[in-house]
Motif scaffolding. Structure first.
Motif, mmCIF file in Angstrom:
data_model
loop_
_atom_site.group_PDB
_atom_site.id
_atom_site.type_symbol
_atom_site.label_atom_id
_atom_site.label_comp_id
_atom_site.label_asym_id
_atom_site.label_seq_id
_atom_site.Cartn_x
_atom_site.Cartn_y
_atom_site.Cartn_z
ATOM 1 N N HIS A 673 0.835 -1.195 0.000
ATOM 2 C CA HIS A 673 0.000 0.000 0.000
ATOM 3 C C HIS A 673 0.873 1.249 0.000
ATOM 4 C CE1 HIS A 673 -2.880 -3.001 1.314
ATOM 5 N NE2 HIS A 673 -3.869 -2.122 1.331
ATOM 6 N N ILE A 674 0.527 2.185 -0.886
ATOM 7 C CA ILE A 674 1.155 3.507 -0.909
ATOM 8 C C ILE A 674 0.035 4.529 -0.780
ATOM 9 C CG2 ILE A 674 2.463 5.161 -2.283
ATOM 10 C CD1 ILE A 674 3.916 2.839 -3.597
ATOM 11 N N PHE A 675 0.150 5.377 0.236
ATOM 12 C CA PHE A 675 -0.919 6.337 0.501
ATOM 13 C C PHE A 675 -0.404 7.759 0.319
ATOM 14 C CE2 PHE A 675 -3.379 9.062 3.424
ATOM 15 C CZ PHE A 675 -4.643 8.894 2.846
ATOM 16 N N PRO A 676 -1.082 8.561 -0.520
ATOM 17 C CA PRO A 676 -0.644 9.946 -0.737
ATOM 18 C C PRO A 676 -0.934 10.822 0.481
ATOM 19 C CG PRO A 676 -2.668 9.504 -1.958
ATOM 20 C CD PRO A 676 -2.237 8.204 -1.362
ATOM 21 N N VAL A 677 0.056 11.612 0.867
ATOM 22 C CA VAL A 677 -0.064 12.487 2.033
ATOM 23 C C VAL A 677 -0.022 13.939 1.563
ATOM 24 C CG1 VAL A 677 0.890 13.092 4.273
ATOM 25 C CG2 VAL A 677 1.136 10.751 3.421
ATOM 26 N N TRP A 718 8.234 10.926 4.559
ATOM 27 C CA TRP A 718 7.186 10.855 3.526
ATOM 28 C C TRP A 718 7.601 11.613 2.270
ATOM 29 C CZ3 TRP A 718 2.989 12.573 7.567
ATOM 30 C CH2 TRP A 718 2.749 11.508 8.443
ATOM 31 N N VAL A 719 8.256 12.762 2.454
ATOM 32 C CA VAL A 719 8.702 13.566 1.311
ATOM 33 C C VAL A 719 9.771 12.807 0.521
ATOM 34 C CG1 VAL A 719 9.912 15.683 0.647
ATOM 35 C CG2 VAL A 719 8.103 15.769 2.384
ATOM 36 N N GLU A 720 10.704 12.181 1.221
ATOM 37 C CA GLU A 720 11.756 11.414 0.548
ATOM 38 C C GLU A 720 11.158 10.242 -0.231
ATOM 39 O OE1 GLU A 720 14.243 10.342 3.797
ATOM 40 O OE2 GLU A 720 15.235 12.296 3.921
ATOM 41 N N GLN A 721 10.155 9.605 0.341
ATOM 42 C CA GLN A 721 9.519 8.474 -0.329
ATOM 43 C C GLN A 721 8.776 8.925 -1.585
ATOM 44 O OE1 GLN A 721 9.134 5.641 3.642
ATOM 45 N NE2 GLN A 721 7.309 6.665 2.900
ATOM 46 N N LEU A 742 -4.706 13.011 -5.338
ATOM 47 C CA LEU A 742 -3.362 12.800 -5.873
ATOM 48 C C LEU A 742 -2.716 14.118 -6.278
ATOM 49 C CD1 LEU A 742 -3.886 9.481 -7.842
ATOM 50 C CD2 LEU A 742 -2.571 9.829 -5.774
ATOM 51 N N ARG A 743 -3.511 15.083 -6.731
ATOM 52 C CA ARG A 743 -2.935 16.395 -7.049
ATOM 53 C C ARG A 743 -2.379 17.075 -5.804
ATOM 54 N NH1 ARG A 743 -7.607 17.090 -10.227
ATOM 55 N NH2 ARG A 743 -8.464 18.661 -8.793
ATOM 56 N N ALA A 744 -2.956 16.757 -4.661
ATOM 57 C CA ALA A 744 -2.511 17.371 -3.395
ATOM 58 C C ALA A 744 -1.353 16.627 -2.746
ATOM 59 C CB ALA A 744 -3.688 17.439 -2.425
ATOM 60 N N THR A 745 -0.832 15.613 -3.424
ATOM 61 C CA THR A 745 0.216 14.782 -2.818
ATOM 62 C C THR A 745 1.545 15.518 -2.682
ATOM 63 O OG1 THR A 745 -0.768 12.778 -3.765
ATOM 64 C CG2 THR A 745 1.528 12.633 -3.056
ATOM 65 N N HIS A 746 2.079 15.524 -1.438
ATOM 66 C CA HIS A 746 3.415 16.086 -1.206
ATOM 67 C C HIS A 746 4.283 15.140 -0.378
ATOM 68 C CE1 HIS A 746 2.710 19.955 -3.109
ATOM 69 N NE2 HIS A 746 1.490 19.903 -2.592
ATOM 70 N N GLY A 747 3.782 13.941 -0.172
ATOM 71 C CA GLY A 747 4.532 12.894 0.508
ATOM 72 C C GLY A 747 3.806 11.580 0.317
#
Length: 774
Positions: A673-677, A718-721, A742-747
């Motif tokens: 699982h990969i979750f956008p933060v 999270w940012v590095e990932q 997904l547009r709001a993803t920063h980590g």
């Protein structure tokens, strides 16, 4: 290198388990977990002792030697028992006579300075307890670093010369400005002279014959930090941030450890005896990079452990995680066993990072020229797309809305769940058909500094004196009333975050502290309450930094952390009844926490599983001990509880989520699982952390990776990932996506879903290697 020529019989018995080509600068052996690392080290130590019964040994302090000490004693104490005979036979320790340790000479590796030898957090105390007494060595044969006995100016003690425990080494190079500085300057040179004498005594013994040491996050061995001179000898010196962060737990906070100097043997001391067996042992993925640097780069003062290249009998003993970045180990990963999509993902992701090139721009020639991507079966123009699709499918899985689930989120310590999973938990909690329970399995009292506790207790006294703890006047308060309205303490605090009223927040904390103190000491009046608070303050003030308090004060500190955990989840409307505090008994604050056992540590978890009947269990997935040792011990206890629960009901649909946080991370190829933060989610996590974990805001026990709050380090992770995944998917995948989320993803947050059998299999080898823990 041919293993038969360089490895001893004991070492060869472990080579068969995880074979390596050993092309590194120093030979190394890899085992599959932390307890087995201790077993290998203990067996090799006993093999050496048998051949060198009057030899000179130097053994490490800290948590890494836990299983080395356990296995050494266990083997010696049970030498003739059948199971130990079988173990010795399996690992070629074939001597008929038990190795004798009594005539060995012991050399202490290092020590904080200044520190009283009587303090339980001094290395002198550690060495005395676990090696001199624990292994039956003779004190008269030991070279020890006892700060109380190191001569200082005018025959004074260090408490007079250095009244605030600060030693200013600048005095070596400048004139003293006052009489106290004159004494300090003279004393520093006396300490330097003592260190030179200590070094000479080691050399008069012929040097160290068997050296065992851990490796720090900056690559240090002993206290020879990154940048140490390879020709250094025993000395008084300062440390760096990474080392201070690790020492913070011993000394009561980084506020203390950053001011404390150390006495350490030097790198030249370790390799003076050219026939010495010198072993560095390390566990966990967090050590992988420093191990790679020490073993594969040219020897340098940037990599202190690289001095072992000067010793024919230098060795590294590693867990699979610690060896995970070594070229030999990576080669074995790709070249052995069957190929999988995980390997394809990992190889292509690694190539994008190596070339700093987006996956869509990789050519088939790029793939064929790389030593690992060229191994991908059926390599063609569709290979990169398969990786893109794989990562996209993990994001799709991570953003699926779940319903009618019962979540049992567990953490070894308070804040682990929040740091590991909070944005995803918040996302799924919006569906009210889901039910969430949060269980912190240990007390976590060691994370509360004495300074913080005293500050709170003074606030409590102040509010009592002003008559602002009104519940104390209720007629039944000291009989039963103190047990009620704990949710109100939480609401009182949070509503005053909203209003910005710091004084009322402090009063809310004081309400909870009063309840806790009345409960713990069974108090019956306001007067006895005030007296008890003053007693606690006196007891704390009379203790040394880092001292383990008496059990009830430990519990009181832990209850502060429990209140903090309730505050975090109350941000999202969770009642206190859904936040459980198990306080598993193996966690005592001792240097080595006990092994979990069935009745004390497994049954409480099992009872919660029966009561809650979760469909999903989340846990800190750290089978090697990359972070605190509590992590993998909690993992053992949960695994055994799940195994027992599986005897009572069908668990085929139960999902296990393994998360990681500030201590260690997943590779995107390893997770399901990969979750956008979003920035909003990051802010929510940071604000809830800052508002709730009051005892952690000053970061008294930080990660060696970051000098600050854990919430900031989690966000950094999270940012590095995200950066790694952007190389696969491209930045437009996120900022041009049709999905606002997904547009709001920063980590990006990673976790791994397992079924019960997969989870138990990962824990089973760890359980077996601890020999009948349960």
């Amino acid at each position: 290198m041919e293993s038969a020529k360089i490895f001893t019989p004991v070492e060869q018995s472990f080579l068969n388990e995880v074979p390596r080509n050993n092309k590194a600068n120093v030979p190394y052996i890899v085992v599959d977990n932390f307890p087995n690392l201790g077993m290998l080290t203990a067996l090799r130590f006993l093999e050496w002792v048998y051949e060198n019964p009057k030899g000179v040994i130097s053994l490490p302090t800290g948590k890494t030697p836990e299983y080395f000490i356990f296995w050494t004693r266990h083997i010696l104490e049970n030498w003739e028992k059948e199971n130990i005979k079988e173990l010795r036979k399996k690992h070629h320790l074939l001597f008929k006579e038990k190795p004798a340790l009594a005539d060995l000479h012991f050399v202490q590796i290092d020590e904080f300075y200044p520190i009283k030898s009587s303090q339980a957090n001094s290395f002198y105390h550690y060495v005395s307890k676990y090696y001199i007494e624990g292994l039956g060595l003779k004190r008269e044969n030991a070279l020890l670093i006892n700060c109380d006995e190191i001569p200082l100016a005018d025959g004074k003690g260090f408490e007079e010369i250095f009244p605030d425990n600060k030693v200013n080494l600048e005095l070596r190079y400048r004139e003293a400005q006052n009489p106290l500085e004159k004494l300090q300057k003279e004393s520093i040179f006396l300490i330097d002279n003592w260190c030179s004498d200590y070094e000479q005594k080691i050399r008069e013994l012929g040097g160290i014959g068997f050296f065992l040491g851990g490796i720090g996050p900056d690559g240090h061995i002993a206290f020879n930090i990154k940048g140490s001179d390879p020709y250094s000898t025993t000395r008084l010196t300062s440390t760096n941030f990474e080392t201070q962060a690790v020492a913070a737990g011993d000394l009561g906070g980084i506020e203390i450890s950053k001011e404390r100097l150390v006495i350490t043997i030097g790198l030249e001391t370790i390799i003076y005896n050219k026939n010495a067996v010198a072993i560095i042992f390390a566990a966990g993925e967090a050590k992988a990079l420093v191990i790679k640097n020490a073993l594969e780069l040219s020897p340098s003062n940037l990599y202190p452990a690289s001095v072992l290249t000067h010793l024919p009998n230098g060795r590294f003993y590693l867990t699979m995680g610690a060896a995970g970045m070594l070229n030999d180990f990576v080669d074995d990963y790709y070249r052995s066993g069957s190929w999988s999509q995980e390997k394809t993902d990992k190889a292509v992701m690694s190539l994008t990072q190596k070339l700093n090139k987006y996956a869509e721009h990789l050519t088939v020639d790029d793939l064929r020229e790389d030593k690992y991507t060229r191994l991908i079966p059926g390599l063609d123009e569709n290979t990169v797309q398969s990786v893109i699709d794989s990562i996209k499918s993990k994001i799709k899985k991570g953003t699926e809305r779940l319903g009618n689930e019962v979540f049992y989120h567990t953490g070894p310590h308070h804040d682990d769940i929040s740091l590991g999973l909070l944005p995803y938990i918040h996302y799924q909690s919006r569906n009210e058909t889901n039910e969430s329970h949060y269980s912190v399995l240990t007390s976590g009292f060691t994370a509360v500094t004495n300074k913080f506790l005293i500050k709170i207790l003074h606030n409590v006294l102040s509010f009592i004196e002003k008559g602002e703890i009104e519940m104390l006047e209720y007629p039944d308060f000291f009989e039963a009333g103190y047990k009620n309205k704990k949710d109100k303490d939480v609401y009182h605090y949070l509503i005053n975050i909203a209003s910005g009223n710091a004084d009322e927040r402090s009063r809310a904390v004081s309400h909870r502290m009063v309840r806790n103190i009345v409960e713990l000491w069974n108090l019956k009046s306001k007067l006895s309450l005030k007296e008890k608070i003053n007693e606690i303050i006196t007891a704390i003030n009379s203790s040394y930094d880092g001292q383990n308090p008496e059990p009830k004060i430990q519990t009181l500190k832990g209850m502060i952390r429990e209140y903090e955990e309730e505050l975090v989840w109350a941000h999202f409307g969770v009642k206190t009844k859904n936040v459980q505090h198990l306080r598993l008994g193996f966690y005592t604050g001792a240097i080595f926490t006990e092994k979990p056992n069935r009745e004390r540590d497994v049954i409480p978890i099992l009872q919660q599983l029966r009561t809650i009947s979760p469909t999903v269990i989340s846990l800190a997935f750290d089978p090697e001990g990359s972070g605190p040792d509590t992590h993998y011990k909690v993992l053992q206890a949960i695994a055994e509880a799940v195994r027992e629960w599986g005897k009572e009901k069908d668990l085929s649909d139960l999902k296990i989520w393994g998360y990681r946080n500030v201590w260690y991370q997943f590779n995107a190829a390893d997770v399901t699982h990969i979750f956008p933060v979003s920035l909003n989610a990051m802010s929510t996590m940071d604000e809830s952390f800052t508002n709730s974990y009051m005892s952690q805001v000053d970061a008294s026990f930080p990660s060696y990776r970051y000098n600050g709050k854990f919430s900031h380090l989690s966000i950094q992770t999270w940012v590095e990932q995200l950066k790694a995944v952007q190389l696969i998917l491209g930045k437009p995948y996120f900022y041009d996506n049709e999905s606002p989320r997904l547009r709001a993803t920063h980590g990006l947050l990673f976790f791994k879903e397992m079924n019960v059998e997969e989870f138990l299999q990962s824990a089973r080898e760890l359980e077996k290697s601890t020999e009948g823990t349960f």
